[in-house]
Scaffold this motif. Structure first.
Motif, PDB file in Angstrom:
ATOM      1  N   UNK A 113       0.760  -1.793   0.003  1.00 58.83           N
ATOM      2  CA  UNK A 113      -0.229   0.247   0.113  1.00 58.83           C
ATOM      3  C   UNK A 113       0.868   1.155  -0.325  1.00 58.83           C
ATOM      4  N   UNK A 114       0.120   2.327  -0.187  1.00 58.82           N
ATOM      5  CA  UNK A 114       1.122   3.585  -0.408  1.00 58.82           C
ATOM      6  C   UNK A 114       0.829   4.529  -1.460  1.00 58.82           C
ATOM      7  N   UNK A 115       1.634   5.934  -2.080  1.00 58.83           N
ATOM      8  CA  UNK A 115       1.022   6.556  -2.905  1.00 58.83           C
ATOM      9  C   UNK A 115       1.098   6.164  -3.939  1.00 58.83           C
ATOM     10  N   UNK A 116       0.186   7.641  -4.914  1.00 66.00           N
ATOM     11  CA  UNK A 116       0.503   7.112  -6.182  1.00 66.00           C
ATOM     12  C   UNK A 116       0.901   9.098  -6.821  1.00 66.00           C
ATOM     13  N   UNK A 117       1.859   8.583  -6.994  1.00 63.98           N
ATOM     14  CA  UNK A 117       2.191  10.199  -8.270  1.00 63.98           C
ATOM     15  C   UNK A 117       2.516  10.373  -8.926  1.00 63.98           C
ATOM     16  N   UNK A 118       2.419  11.153  -9.733  1.00 63.98           N
ATOM     17  CA  UNK A 118       1.903  11.692 -11.230  1.00 63.98           C
ATOM     18  C   UNK A 118       3.231  12.786 -11.782  1.00 63.98           C
ATOM     19  N   UNK A 119       4.166  12.354 -12.387  1.00 66.14           N
ATOM     20  CA  UNK A 119       4.938  12.585 -13.156  1.00 66.14           C
ATOM     21  C   UNK A 119       5.089  12.898 -14.776  1.00 66.14           C
ATOM     22  N   UNK A 120       4.818  13.981 -14.748  1.00 68.84           N
ATOM     23  CA  UNK A 120       4.997  13.885 -16.722  1.00 68.84           C
ATOM     24  C   UNK A 120       3.456  12.656 -16.921  1.00 68.84           C
ATOM     25  N   UNK A 121       4.208  12.441 -17.624  1.00 67.00           N
ATOM     26  CA  UNK A 121       3.231  11.264 -18.517  1.00 67.00           C
ATOM     27  C   UNK A 121       3.351  10.008 -17.548  1.00 67.00           C
ATOM     28  N   UNK A 122       4.580   9.999 -16.503  1.00 68.16           N
ATOM     29  CA  UNK A 122       4.757   9.027 -15.536  1.00 68.16           C
ATOM     30  C   UNK A 122       4.200   8.793 -14.183  1.00 68.16           C
ATOM     31  N   UNK A 123       3.838   7.569 -14.041  1.00 72.38           N
ATOM     32  CA  UNK A 123       2.466   7.468 -12.353  1.00 72.38           C
ATOM     33  C   UNK A 123       4.140   6.726 -11.475  1.00 72.38           C
ATOM     34  N   UNK A 124       3.511   6.655 -10.743  1.00 78.79           N
ATOM     35  CA  UNK A 124       5.072   6.333 -10.026  1.00 78.79           C
ATOM     36  C   UNK A 124       3.913   5.973  -8.686  1.00 78.79           C
ATOM     37  N   UNK A 125       4.156   4.403  -8.192  1.00 83.07           N
ATOM     38  CA  UNK A 125       3.447   4.431  -7.163  1.00 83.07           C
ATOM     39  C   UNK A 125       4.579   3.027  -5.667  1.00 83.07           C
ATOM     40  N   UNK A 126       4.372   3.694  -5.322  1.00 80.85           N
ATOM     41  CA  UNK A 126       5.566   3.676  -4.150  1.00 80.85           C
ATOM     42  C   UNK A 126       4.779   3.508  -2.781  1.00 80.85           C
ATOM     43  N   UNK A 127       5.085   1.372  -2.438  1.00 80.15           N
ATOM     44  CA  UNK A 127       4.087   1.119  -1.413  1.00 80.15           C
ATOM     45  C   UNK A 127       4.915   0.407  -0.314  1.00 80.15           C
TER      46      UNK A 127
END
Ligand SMILES: [Zn+2]
Lengths: 212, 311
Positions: A113-127
């Motif tokens: 579980x964690x947070x979603x991050x949007x950077x330009x067209x990238x989607x990053x999920x750190x869990x």
């Protein structure tokens, strides 16, 4: 969806899982990534029931039933190295009915579980990967939305991963190699999570102190 | 009083005319007063009627008299001359209280300004006409104005010809598939699919490309009723950027007399995006800049650059 790379981020020396996650998310925010809600991926392991095993003594195959908050109406059922079935969430009820063939392994539930991050067209999920009550590791998922062919954008993805994972940048996921020119799909991401969870399960012998 | 004379108004007659108007107005209101009051009490009915009629007649006569007087005077007043350069607005200059109502000077200022604007607009129009960005050949210079409005020949090509040109281009590039449709009459719309990288919606007018929208391979290009969606943009920044560049390319590739060459050049340029995610920038050598791959393709060399890395 686009091409996705799931990897494990080792816990930083002398830091807790939580602290390492914070370090990582701070780095992402410095980069200009914006928070966009949360995510969750879970996985439960099922054994083939002993009564259905043939007399030839073949080993029971493991089946993994997984959910991904990115696809809230779907349920994924995977075999290791095997096919991946994408079904409606009703599948969970079906699994209860199939108790005679598949039995859920005790305390096998693992999730991140964690947070979603949007950077330009990238989607990053750190869990934070947890099994039962304890945190076992950190998962990092990076999706590049515009591209659907894994081999097309691996170099680009690698450059992005390096920008915030530094020396912990992973190699190309195994699923990228299998499917040379095929369109990347949600099942490929689930296979990566399954592999990541299996890897973390094997590390579970490490006492809690080792995770700090 | 030279000003007044030049305006051509006989002031004395003017003053008399004003009092004549006042007299006329009061006599008219007397008529209505008399009507309103009606027949006053007299001993006999006959007496009442007689007195009323006499009174009414008197009043009407005085109205008539005053009106005649006003007409006579109005001939004397004369018309304000029309040779003042600003016509009636020139009369504003007669206003003695300049400080409170500086209308006249403001008016002059505005007039000068609009004159200048017209002059500069004329110059600019001349210059712009020499370097026209319009891609049809029918509007060169002022002389075109006099010609009857003829459709340029390149705009009335038969649909069959357009189909042929497009299908030839389609066969030229194996990794590019072009689907032509005509949902709105004769104008063609193309859906170009480039490998598994991107899709482009091209709106044509005859053989001229009017508009292009670039979207991702996995993005929807149709509206809910199954038509090509020519208005909404891509959800991804990289394709929004490529759309901008494609629009620039439409203006770059222009050859009004040979529209088929233009379409072919544009498609050749577009094809270089097959390596959109695989080609590093030819200037800085990197894949990403601000999260975007090199979205620009040089018009001649087709080399990949970041938007900010091109010369
Ligand atoms: Zn560059």
């Amino acid at each position: 969806m686009g091409v996705t790379c799931v990897s494990q981020m080792p816990v930083a020396e002398g830091k807790s899982v939580q602290q390492t996650v914070e370090l990582l998310t701070r780095k992402l925010e410095m980069l200009g990534a914006e928070k966009q809600g949360t995510f969750c991926v879970d996985c439960e392991t099922y054994h083939t029931a002993a009564s259905t095993l043939g007399s030839q003594g073949q080993a029971g195959k493991l089946m993994y039933v997984m959910h991904n908050s990115e696809y809230p109406l779907s349920c994924f059922a995977l075999f290791e190295n095997g096919p991946c079935l994408i079904a409606d969430t009703n599948f969970d009820v079906l699994m209860v009915k199939l108790k005679g063939f598949f039995q859920s392994a005790k305390a096998s539930k693992i999730e991140t579980r964690g947070t979603r991050y949007q950077y330009c067209d990238f989607l990053v999920k750190v869990g934070t990967v947890t099994m039962g009550p304890s945190a076992r590791g950190i998962s990092v998922e990076v999706e590049y939305g515009p591209c659907v062919i894994a081999s097309d954008c691996w170099s680009l993805l690698l450059e992005f991963l390096q920008s915030f994972l530094g020396s912990h940048t992973p190699g190309a996921p195994a699923v990228f190699g299998n499917r040379h020119d095929a369109v990347y799909g949600p099942a490929d991401t689930m296979v990566q999570y399954m592999e990541l969870f299996n890897k973390i399960r094997k590390q579970q012998q490490v006492p809690v102190a080792g995770i700090r | 009083m030279a000003d007044v004379l030049s305006v051509g108004v006989n002031l004395e007659a003017f003053a008399q005319a004003i009092s004549a108007i006042q007299a006329l107005r009061s006599s008219v209101s007397r008529v209505f007063d008399c009507l309103k009051d009606g027949m006053r009490n007299k001993e006999t009915l006959e007496g009442r009627e007689k007195a009323f009629i006499a009174h009414f007649q008197d009043n009407l006569q005085s109205v008539n008299r005053d009106l005649n007087e006003l007409e006579r005077l109005s001939n004397l007043v004369g018309k304000p001359s029309e040779n003042h350069p600003l016509h009636n607005s020139g009369l504003l200059s007669l206003d003695p209280v300049q400080d409170k109502t500086p209308l006249y000077s403001q008016l002059l200022q505005a007039y000068k300004w609009s004159n200048k604007l017209q002059y500069h607009a004329g110059l600019a129009s001349g210059l712009l006409n020499q370097q026209s960005l319009k891609r049809s050949a029918n509007q060169m210079g002022v002389s075109a104005k006099r010609r009857p409005k003829a459709q340029p020949t390149t705009l009335v090509l038969p649909p069959q010809y357009v189909d042929d040109v497009i299908s030839r281009i389609d066969r030229m590039f194996p990794e590019m598939s072009i689907h032509l449709s005509r949902p709105n009459g004769t104008s063609a719309m193309l859906l170009v699919t480039l490998g598994k990288v991107l899709k482009v919606i091209v709106v044509m007018r005859s053989l001229f490309i009017d508009r292009t929208i670039v979207k991702g391979y996995n993005e929807n290009v149709y509206t809910e009723d199954g038509k090509l969606d020519i208005w909404s943009k891509s959800n991804y920044q990289v394709f929004q950027k490529v759309t901008d560049h494609a629009t620039t390319a439409l203006l770059h590739y222009q050859l009004p007399q040979m529209p088929d060459v233009v379409v072919r050049s544009f498609m050749t340029w577009l094809r270089s995006y097959i390596k959109l995610f695989q080609a590093p920038c030819q200037r800085c050598g990197k894949f990403l800049q601000d999260g975007l791959p090199p979205t620009w393709r040089d018009f001649r060399t087709l080399e990949a650059f970041h938007d900010t890395c091109r010369q």
